[in-house]
Design a protein around this motif. Structure first.
Motif, short mmCIF file in Angstrom:
data_model
loop_
_atom_site.label_atom_id
_atom_site.label_comp_id
_atom_site.label_asym_id
_atom_site.label_seq_id
_atom_site.Cartn_x
_atom_site.Cartn_y
_atom_site.Cartn_z
N LEU A 201 48.64 38.18 54.38
CA LEU A 201 47.66 38.83 55.26
C LEU A 201 47.85 38.40 56.71
CD1 LEU A 201 44.53 38.49 52.95
CD2 LEU A 201 45.72 40.62 53.52
N GLN A 202 48.15 37.13 56.93
CA GLN A 202 48.37 36.64 58.28
C GLN A 202 49.59 37.28 58.94
OE1 GLN A 202 48.49 32.43 57.37
NE2 GLN A 202 46.48 32.08 58.26
N GLY A 204 50.38 40.45 58.45
CA GLY A 204 50.14 41.88 58.61
C GLY A 204 50.20 42.72 57.36
N SER A 206 48.95 44.68 54.07
CA SER A 206 47.69 45.33 53.73
C SER A 206 47.09 44.73 52.47
CB SER A 206 47.92 46.82 53.50
OG SER A 206 48.73 47.03 52.35
N GLU A 223 40.05 41.23 49.89
CA GLU A 223 39.31 41.83 51.00
C GLU A 223 38.48 40.78 51.73
OE1 GLU A 223 37.14 44.91 49.06
OE2 GLU A 223 38.71 46.44 49.40
N ASN A 226 40.78 38.57 53.73
CA ASN A 226 41.26 39.29 54.91
C ASN A 226 40.20 39.32 56.01
OD1 ASN A 226 43.23 40.90 56.30
ND2 ASN A 226 41.97 42.70 55.85
N LEU A 227 38.95 39.53 55.60
CA LEU A 227 37.84 39.55 56.57
C LEU A 227 37.67 38.18 57.21
CD1 LEU A 227 35.45 41.00 57.89
CD2 LEU A 227 34.06 40.37 55.90
N THR A 230 40.48 37.57 59.68
CA THR A 230 40.30 38.40 60.88
C THR A 230 39.23 37.80 61.79
OG1 THR A 230 40.89 40.38 59.63
CG2 THR A 230 39.74 40.70 61.73
N THR A 231 38.14 37.28 61.18
CA THR A 231 37.06 36.66 61.94
C THR A 231 37.54 35.41 62.66
OG1 THR A 231 35.43 37.48 60.35
CG2 THR A 231 34.74 35.68 61.80
N GLU A 233 40.60 34.75 63.66
CA GLU A 233 41.49 35.14 64.76
C GLU A 233 40.72 35.61 65.98
OE1 GLU A 233 44.03 38.05 63.05
OE2 GLU A 233 45.21 36.60 61.88
N GLN A 234 39.57 36.23 65.74
CA GLN A 234 38.76 36.73 66.87
C GLN A 234 38.04 35.58 67.57
OE1 GLN A 234 36.29 39.63 64.92
NE2 GLN A 234 37.87 41.22 64.94
#
Length: 234
Positions: A201-202, A204, A206, A223, A226-227, A230-231, A233-234
């Protein structure tokens, strides 16, 4: 838990130590960072966390492994808002078949100190290295030799030797040991798959591709992972 308590009483030289919780193969997850599986994690009646690690081969930087384990225990179990002075003590006990420091001792206590004066600083982290290679005649060395050979009854370690006899001499014990080994192997595979999924996932991949590549993991878990990534990274 009684066996853990007996072992810790000897290694820590605290004959009155009481263990209130003991967990084997405790997984500490770090989203976006290296996770860790602790061989044994205990808590004593004073709230101290005690991690015991077993190592057969000298194939890595185990001093840094002890550092990493202690930092993970700190971040996982320290309550939010707790004053630093109230942080619980952490013990990381590293038991090996080899003398890591080649100083001819059964047990080593590593800590921090002022280089200029030699004054020891107590930060609440106790790093203890014990080995089976050196027999200095102490009770700790005798315990290590029993770990190494696991033969006969030893009245100094009644709870441990009774447990060893159960696993080695009874059918029920042998069956239980087989089940433990199988569960350990399955857990290792699962955790490896989780780490692989995070890496995919890191980079890229899917959710669908990860699920297809690693069928042992559910879509819901992938999922969620992945969430979380993503959180972070933001």
């Amino acid at each position: 838990m009684a066996v853990c308590e007996e072992i810790l009483q000897i290694i820590l030289q605290k004959p009155k130590l009481k263990v209130i919780d003991a967990q084997t193969q405790r997984f500490l997850r770090n989203i976006g960072a290296h996770s860790v599986i602790l061989d044994l994690l205990c808590e004593d009646e004073d709230g101290a966390r005690i991690n015991v690690e077993m190592q057969k081969t000298d194939d890595d930087d185990h001093v840094k492994r002890v550092r990493f384990n202690s930092s993970n225990i700190d971040t996982t179990f320290t309550e939010k808002g707790l004053d630093y002075k109230d942080f619980p003590d952490i013990y990381v006990i590293f038991i090996s078949k080899f003398d890591m420091f080649l100083e001819g001792k059964t047990i080593y206590h590593a800590g921090i100190f002022l280089r200029e004066t030699g004054t020891i600083i107590n930060d609440g982290i106790h790093r203890i290295f014990v080995n089976c290679a050196v027999d200095d005649g102490s009770d700790i060395a005798e315990l290590m030799q029993y770990f190494k050979n696991s033969t006969g009854k030893n009245n100094k370690f009644p709870k441990l030797s009774d447990r060893v006899s159960y696993f080695k001499e009874s059918k029920e014990g042998a069956d239980a040991m087989t089940q433990v080994v199988e569960e350990y192997a399955n857990k290792k595979v699962l955790e490896r798959d989780k780490e692989t999924a995070k890496l995919f996932l890191q980079n890229g991949a899917s959710v669908e591709l990860v699920k297809k590549s690693i069928p042992t993991l559910s879509v819901e878990f992938i999922e969620k992972l992945n969430l979380q990534l993503t959180t972070v990274e933001q």
